[in-house]
Design a protein around this motif. Sequence first.
Motif, PDB file in Angstrom:
ATOM      1  N   GLU A   1      -2.099   3.511  -2.850  1.00 24.03           N
ATOM      2  CA  GLU A   1      -2.086   2.951  -4.222  1.00 24.03           C
ATOM      3  C   GLU A   1      -1.561   1.249  -4.451  1.00 24.03           C
ATOM      4  O   GLU A   1      -0.666   1.113  -3.226  1.00 24.03           O
ATOM      5  CB  GLU A   1      -0.919   3.330  -5.175  1.00 24.03           C
ATOM      6  N   ASN A   2      -2.345   0.741  -3.965  1.00 24.67           N
ATOM      7  CA  ASN A   2      -2.331  -0.831  -4.076  1.00 24.67           C
ATOM      8  C   ASN A   2      -1.399  -1.596  -4.914  1.00 24.67           C
ATOM      9  O   ASN A   2      -1.717  -1.744  -6.688  1.00 24.67           O
ATOM     10  CB  ASN A   2      -3.661  -1.369  -4.034  1.00 24.67           C
TER      11      ASN A   2
ATOM     12  N   THR B   1       1.255  -6.096 -10.477  1.00 28.99           N
ATOM     13  CA  THR B   1       0.881  -4.745 -11.194  1.00 28.99           C
ATOM     14  C   THR B   1       1.074  -4.872 -12.209  1.00 28.99           C
ATOM     15  O   THR B   1       1.126  -3.805 -12.961  1.00 28.99           O
ATOM     16  CB  THR B   1       1.174  -3.592 -10.050  1.00 28.99           C
TER      17      THR B   1
ATOM     18  N   ASP C   1       5.908  -4.323  -7.465  1.00 24.53           N
ATOM     19  CA  ASP C   1       5.205  -4.541  -9.285  1.00 24.53           C
ATOM     20  C   ASP C   1       5.621  -5.643  -9.817  1.00 24.53           C
ATOM     21  O   ASP C   1       5.033  -5.598 -10.683  1.00 24.53           O
ATOM     22  CB  ASP C   1       4.905  -3.650  -9.427  1.00 24.53           C
TER      23      ASP C   1
ATOM     24  N   THR D   1       8.493   3.369 -13.546  1.00 23.13           N
ATOM     25  CA  THR D   1       7.658   5.058 -12.644  1.00 23.13           C
ATOM     26  C   THR D   1       8.375   5.867 -13.248  1.00 23.13           C
ATOM     27  O   THR D   1       8.122   7.398 -13.190  1.00 23.13           O
ATOM     28  CB  THR D   1       7.296   5.098 -11.359  1.00 23.13           C
TER      29      THR D   1
ATOM     30  N   ASP E   1       0.611  -0.754  -0.492  1.00 23.90           N
ATOM     31  CA  ASP E   1      -0.024   0.310   0.214  1.00 23.90           C
ATOM     32  C   ASP E   1       0.852   1.163   0.181  1.00 23.90           C
ATOM     33  O   ASP E   1       1.665   1.533   1.170  1.00 23.90           O
ATOM     34  CB  ASP E   1      -0.903   0.132   1.087  1.00 23.90           C
ATOM     35  N   LYS E   2       0.992   1.749  -1.427  1.00 20.71           N
ATOM     36  CA  LYS E   2       1.452   3.234  -1.009  1.00 20.71           C
ATOM     37  C   LYS E   2       1.461   4.721  -0.830  1.00 20.71           C
ATOM     38  O   LYS E   2       0.781   4.409  -2.266  1.00 20.71           O
ATOM     39  CB  LYS E   2       2.338   2.625  -2.937  1.00 20.71           C
TER      40      LYS E   2
END
Length: 222
Positions: free
Chosen positions: A98-99, A116, A150, A184, A94-95
Amino acid sequence: PNILKPLLVITILLTTFLEVKSSEIKDIFFNVYRNGSKIGYHKINFSNDNNSVNPFVEIKFEVTFLGFTVYNYFHQNNENWLNNSLVELKSKTDKDGENLFCNAKKINNRISLDGTNNKEKINNMIIPSSYWNYDLVKDKNDKTVLNTQDCSFIDFKINYLGEDSIYNNEMLAEHYKLTGKEITGDDVDIDIWYKNSQWVKMIFYKDGSEIEYFLKDFDNNE
């Protein structure tokens, strides 16, 4: 990502045989500070026998400002290693709302990734970004690692900076610099220390902040 696959093939050749020695691995507990203020912890508990290493990773950060929580981070990761080979990894993160997740499983000498930001099969071994495994830096070569948040990949440039005296000169440890970039686009900038193959300290830089890890037994603020 296709652009990472040539590098991943090289990494696989370099990391086919990882020397994870279960008898030498001890539980790890870090207190974590942001710009000098404590924000949480990063712990790894190992359940081992002669042939297997089973680390459970938990990270919790909470950044506050004027009494209000402005950032939350919570990560759990279970890894299973058998005969020096990663058999399975399951993580959830859990960021700050954001999961994220990453599942990796060894099937017929291939690693199946489902996360993810990546779903694919790779042909052999890769080191996860959980940092406890000294093989990440042991040969001092650059590596592509699996991002345990992710299932994406991070290309790490690894530089050995020599031995440092840390914790008020109470410990002499090997110092490495790791730099790279997440999928990212975020930069990864890490200083990490190992003693006798054990992870003992880390500092990383994020969004202008310095995040510093202290082993609980060496944290003078405790």
